[in-house]
Design a protein around this motif. Sequence first.
Motif, PDB file in Angstrom:
ATOM      1  N   GLY A 125     -24.874 -18.774  -6.662  1.00 31.72           N
ATOM      2  CA  GLY A 125     -25.994 -17.973  -7.107  1.00 31.72           C
ATOM      3  C   GLY A 125     -27.046 -17.834  -6.029  1.00 31.72           C
ATOM      4  O   GLY A 125     -26.892 -18.332  -4.909  1.00 31.72           O
ATOM      5  N   ARG A 126     -28.139 -17.178  -6.355  1.00 35.19           N
ATOM      6  CA  ARG A 126     -29.233 -16.975  -5.407  1.00 35.19           C
ATOM      7  C   ARG A 126     -30.024 -18.274  -5.247  1.00 35.19           C
ATOM      8  O   ARG A 126     -30.037 -19.128  -6.148  1.00 35.19           O
ATOM      9  N   PRO A 127     -30.688 -18.455  -4.125  1.00 36.37           N
ATOM     10  CA  PRO A 127     -31.507 -19.659  -3.929  1.00 36.37           C
ATOM     11  C   PRO A 127     -32.611 -19.747  -4.976  1.00 36.37           C
ATOM     12  O   PRO A 127     -33.286 -18.758  -5.263  1.00 36.37           O
ATOM     13  N   LEU A 128     -32.783 -20.934  -5.539  1.00 38.08           N
ATOM     14  CA  LEU A 128     -33.827 -21.169  -6.530  1.00 38.08           C
ATOM     15  C   LEU A 128     -35.028 -21.793  -5.831  1.00 38.08           C
ATOM     16  O   LEU A 128     -34.971 -22.943  -5.382  1.00 38.08           O
ATOM     17  N   GLN A 129     -36.097 -21.030  -5.719  1.00 36.70           N
ATOM     18  CA  GLN A 129     -37.244 -21.480  -4.944  1.00 36.70           C
ATOM     19  C   GLN A 129     -37.895 -22.720  -5.550  1.00 36.70           C
ATOM     20  O   GLN A 129     -38.414 -23.567  -4.829  1.00 36.70           O
ATOM     21  N   HIS A 130     -37.878 -22.837  -6.891  1.00 33.89           N
ATOM     22  CA  HIS A 130     -38.531 -23.987  -7.506  1.00 33.89           C
ATOM     23  C   HIS A 130     -37.714 -25.263  -7.306  1.00 33.89           C
ATOM     24  O   HIS A 130     -38.196 -26.360  -7.610  1.00 33.89           O
ATOM     25  N   GLU A 131     -36.475 -25.131  -6.814  1.00 34.09           N
ATOM     26  CA  GLU A 131     -35.655 -26.302  -6.514  1.00 34.09           C
ATOM     27  C   GLU A 131     -35.322 -26.371  -5.021  1.00 34.09           C
ATOM     28  O   GLU A 131     -34.254 -26.810  -4.622  1.00 34.09           O
ATOM     29  N   GLY A 132     -36.259 -25.915  -4.210  1.00 35.06           N
ATOM     30  CA  GLY A 132     -36.128 -26.033  -2.766  1.00 35.06           C
ATOM     31  C   GLY A 132     -35.005 -25.207  -2.171  1.00 35.06           C
ATOM     32  O   GLY A 132     -34.404 -25.595  -1.171  1.00 35.06           O
ATOM     33  N   GLY A 133     -34.705 -24.057  -2.767  1.00 31.83           N
ATOM     34  CA  GLY A 133     -33.663 -23.181  -2.234  1.00 31.83           C
ATOM     35  C   GLY A 133     -32.256 -23.556  -2.668  1.00 31.83           C
ATOM     36  O   GLY A 133     -31.279 -23.032  -2.130  1.00 31.83           O
ATOM     37  N   LYS A 134     -32.128 -24.443  -3.627  1.00 30.76           N
ATOM     38  CA  LYS A 134     -30.805 -24.848  -4.121  1.00 30.76           C
ATOM     39  C   LYS A 134     -30.064 -23.654  -4.701  1.00 30.76           C
ATOM     40  O   LYS A 134     -30.642 -22.820  -5.397  1.00 30.76           O
ATOM     41  N   LYS A 276     -13.873  -8.383 -15.612  1.00 33.43           N
ATOM     42  CA  LYS A 276     -13.279  -8.377 -14.276  1.00 33.43           C
ATOM     43  C   LYS A 276     -14.328  -8.495 -13.174  1.00 33.43           C
ATOM     44  O   LYS A 276     -14.010  -8.906 -12.055  1.00 33.43           O
ATOM     45  N   ALA A 277     -15.572  -8.161 -13.477  1.00 41.29           N
ATOM     46  CA  ALA A 277     -16.632  -8.239 -12.471  1.00 41.29           C
ATOM     47  C   ALA A 277     -17.662  -9.300 -12.824  1.00 41.29           C
ATOM     48  O   ALA A 277     -18.814  -9.226 -12.420  1.00 41.29           O
ATOM     49  N   GLU A 278     -17.240 -10.316 -13.572  1.00 35.67           N
ATOM     50  CA  GLU A 278     -18.164 -11.351 -14.029  1.00 35.67           C
ATOM     51  C   GLU A 278     -18.913 -12.004 -12.879  1.00 35.67           C
ATOM     52  O   GLU A 278     -20.103 -12.322 -12.985  1.00 35.67           O
ATOM     53  N   GLN A 279     -18.232 -12.218 -11.760  1.00 36.91           N
ATOM     54  CA  GLN A 279     -18.866 -12.933 -10.647  1.00 36.91           C
ATOM     55  C   GLN A 279     -20.035 -12.162 -10.059  1.00 36.91           C
ATOM     56  O   GLN A 279     -20.853 -12.726  -9.325  1.00 36.91           O
ATOM     57  N   MET A 280     -20.139 -10.865 -10.382  1.00 34.16           N
ATOM     58  CA  MET A 280     -21.218 -10.055  -9.827  1.00 34.16           C
ATOM     59  C   MET A 280     -22.559 -10.299 -10.512  1.00 34.16           C
ATOM     60  O   MET A 280     -23.606  -9.948  -9.976  1.00 34.16           O
ATOM     61  N   ILE A 281     -22.553 -10.887 -11.710  1.00 34.53           N
ATOM     62  CA  ILE A 281     -23.830 -11.102 -12.404  1.00 34.53           C
ATOM     63  C   ILE A 281     -24.547 -12.350 -11.912  1.00 34.53           C
ATOM     64  O   ILE A 281     -25.687 -12.600 -12.295  1.00 34.53           O
ATOM     65  N   ILE A 282     -23.880 -13.129 -11.069  1.00 31.32           N
ATOM     66  CA  ILE A 282     -24.442 -14.403 -10.645  1.00 31.32           C
ATOM     67  C   ILE A 282     -25.803 -14.234  -9.975  1.00 31.32           C
ATOM     68  O   ILE A 282     -26.704 -15.052 -10.162  1.00 31.32           O
ATOM     69  N   THR A 283     -25.951 -13.182  -9.201  1.00 32.82           N
ATOM     70  CA  THR A 283     -27.203 -12.982  -8.465  1.00 32.82           C
ATOM     71  C   THR A 283     -28.192 -12.106  -9.229  1.00 32.82           C
ATOM     72  O   THR A 283     -29.200 -11.686  -8.681  1.00 32.82           O
ATOM     73  N   SER A 284     -27.893 -11.822 -10.501  1.00 35.30           N
ATOM     74  CA  SER A 284     -28.761 -10.944 -11.285  1.00 35.30           C
ATOM     75  C   SER A 284     -30.013 -11.683 -11.753  1.00 35.30           C
ATOM     76  O   SER A 284     -30.111 -12.903 -11.697  1.00 35.30           O
ATOM     77  N   TRP A 285     -30.950 -10.908 -12.263  1.00 33.56           N
ATOM     78  CA  TRP A 285     -32.227 -11.438 -12.742  1.00 33.56           C
ATOM     79  C   TRP A 285     -32.032 -12.454 -13.856  1.00 33.56           C
ATOM     80  O   TRP A 285     -32.692 -13.493 -13.898  1.00 33.56           O
ATOM     81  N   ASP A 286     -31.128 -12.170 -14.779  1.00 34.59           N
ATOM     82  CA  ASP A 286     -30.883 -13.104 -15.880  1.00 34.59           C
ATOM     83  C   ASP A 286     -30.484 -14.482 -15.367  1.00 34.59           C
ATOM     84  O   ASP A 286     -30.919 -15.505 -15.896  1.00 34.59           O
ATOM     85  N   MET A 287     -29.646 -14.509 -14.345  1.00 39.35           N
ATOM     86  CA  MET A 287     -29.095 -15.777 -13.878  1.00 39.35           C
ATOM     87  C   MET A 287     -30.109 -16.600 -13.084  1.00 39.35           C
ATOM     88  O   MET A 287     -30.241 -17.799 -13.295  1.00 39.35           O
ATOM     89  N   TYR A 288     -30.828 -15.966 -12.175  1.00 42.03           N
ATOM     90  CA  TYR A 288     -31.644 -16.774 -11.264  1.00 42.03           C
ATOM     91  C   TYR A 288     -33.111 -16.857 -11.664  1.00 42.03           C
ATOM     92  O   TYR A 288     -33.847 -17.694 -11.114  1.00 42.03           O
ATOM     93  N   PHE A 289     -33.556 -16.059 -12.641  1.00 40.57           N
ATOM     94  CA  PHE A 289     -34.977 -16.127 -12.982  1.00 40.57           C
ATOM     95  C   PHE A 289     -35.227 -16.243 -14.485  1.00 40.57           C
ATOM     96  O   PHE A 289     -36.082 -17.015 -14.914  1.00 40.57           O
TER      97      PHE A 289
END
Length: 471
Positions: A125-134, A276-289
Motif C-alpha cells: 500500500g501507500r506510505p502511512l505518514q502517521h506510522e513513519g512511512g510504513k 480481477k483488479a483487486e490489487q489496484m485498490i490498495i493505493t486508493s483513498w479508502d485503503m490508505y486514509f
Amino acid sequence: MAARQRNSHTPDLPGQWAKESASRITNRFTDGVSNEFEFGGPVGAVLLMTGFPLLMWYMWIGATYYDGMLPFPDPGQSWPDFICHLCQLVYEGAYPSAKAWAIYWTFFIMEAVMYCYMPGVWNLGRPLQHEGGKRLLYYCSAYCSFYATLAIIIVLHVTRVFPMYTLIDEFGPIMSVAILSGFLNSFIVYIRAIVRGRTHRLSGSVVYDFFMGAELNPRIGILDFKMFYEVRIPWFILFLITCSAAARLHETYGYIPAEVIFLAGAHYLYVNACAKAEQMIITSWDMYFEKLGFLLTFWNMAGVPFTYCHCALYLANNDPSEYQWNPYKLALLSAMYIFFYWMWDSANGQKNAFRHKEKGQLVKRNTFPQVPWQAIENPKTIETDTGDSIMVDGWFAIVRKPNYIPDMFFSMCWGLITGFRSPFPWFYFLFFMVMIIHRTKRDINKCRRKYGEAWARYEREVPYLFIPYVI
C-alpha cells in the motif's frame, strides 16, 4: 448494491464509487483530534444511521407488497396507522430468522477463509505518514475466490442442498440480517480500536467517530477488513442475488427471460472486473486514509448489495411479459454495453498500469478478460512540481474522465432493462449520477490546487471531461 484524494489517474476500480460519500476532503494525516466534520456532524450521522436501514426496508416493502410502487397511506388512513402497517409488514416478511442468519454468516465466513487461503498476489500500500512511512502488505485473492464461490453455489444448487432461488425467496429476512450485521460489525470494530489503542484522527464525538470510524487499518492476520469489504461482500452478493432471480424465474416459468440474462451478464462483467483488479485498490483513498466505521461497514455489508439489486428483484417479482424487450433493441443494447465495457475496462487498465508501473509495483495477471488497449507502453506525460506525472495518452488523451461515461451507462442500463414502471430499480442510477457529478467537481478543483500549471496544461491539451466536442 457505497471521497479519495486523487488525480484523474489514481487507481479507481469498478464499483469503488459506492463509498465515495464516505471520504473526506482533507489533507490532514496527523494523529490526534480532528475538528473537521462532514455529513452534518454527529446529528447528521445519527440521521444517516437511522435513515439507511429505514430506506432499505421501505424500498423492500414497495417492491414486495406494493407492486413496485412507492408505499403511501390508503385514503382515510392516518400516518401513524400507515407506519404501524409498514412495521407489521417488516415483522412478518423480513424478520431476521435463524435461517437468514445462517445463510448470511456462512457466506461471510466462507469468503473470509477464501480471502486468506485462495491463490492470489501480494502488493504494498501507500506510505502511512502517521506510522513513519510504513507500507502495509496486502493479499489479493478476490479473483480466485469469486470463481470458487460460483463453483460452490452451482454444486449446492444442482444438488438442491441450497437452491439458488432461496436468496430471492428469503430476501427480506437476509436483508434484515445484513442490516443488523452492519451495526454489529461496526460496534465490534469501534470497540476493538479503543481497547487496542489503535484510534486515529478522532473528532471528540463518540457518535461521529463511530459513524466515520476509529481505526485506519483493522486486521486479523492477513485479513484486512477494508479490503475484504471493498469487493467480496457487496459485489459478490449483488451478483448472487441476480443469479437467484434467474433461478427463481426458471423454476416458475421453465425458462430465463432474455432481460434477466442481460442483467446477469452485466453484473458478472462488473463483479469480475472488481475481482480481477483487486490489487489496484490498495493505493486508493479508502485503503490508505479512510477509517473503517459504520459508513463503510454498513454500506458494504447491507447498503450496496440490498439496494442496487432492486433491478433483479423487480425482474424476479414480475411476469416477464411486463418488461419484455424487442429482441433487436435488446441486441443493440447488449452490443452497446459490450463496447462501453471495453472502454471502461481499458481506460481503468491504462490508468492503473501507468500509476502502478510508475511506483514500480505493477503486477501483470492472467485474468479474464484481457481487453485490447489495456496498457500504454511509454505513454506521453506531463511532469508536475509534486514529482508525479500526468498521463496524456490512450483514452486520457481524448477525455479527462473516460471511465465515468461507461459507469453512467451501466447504471442507466441496470434500471432501463426493467422499464419505467417501478422507481426502485432506478435507485442505483440516481444515486450514482448525484455522486459522480459531485466527485467530478471536487476532483477538478483538487487537481488544479495540487498540480497548478501542469494541470492547466493538461486541461488545455484535453479540454473535454466526458464526450469530445460536447462536455
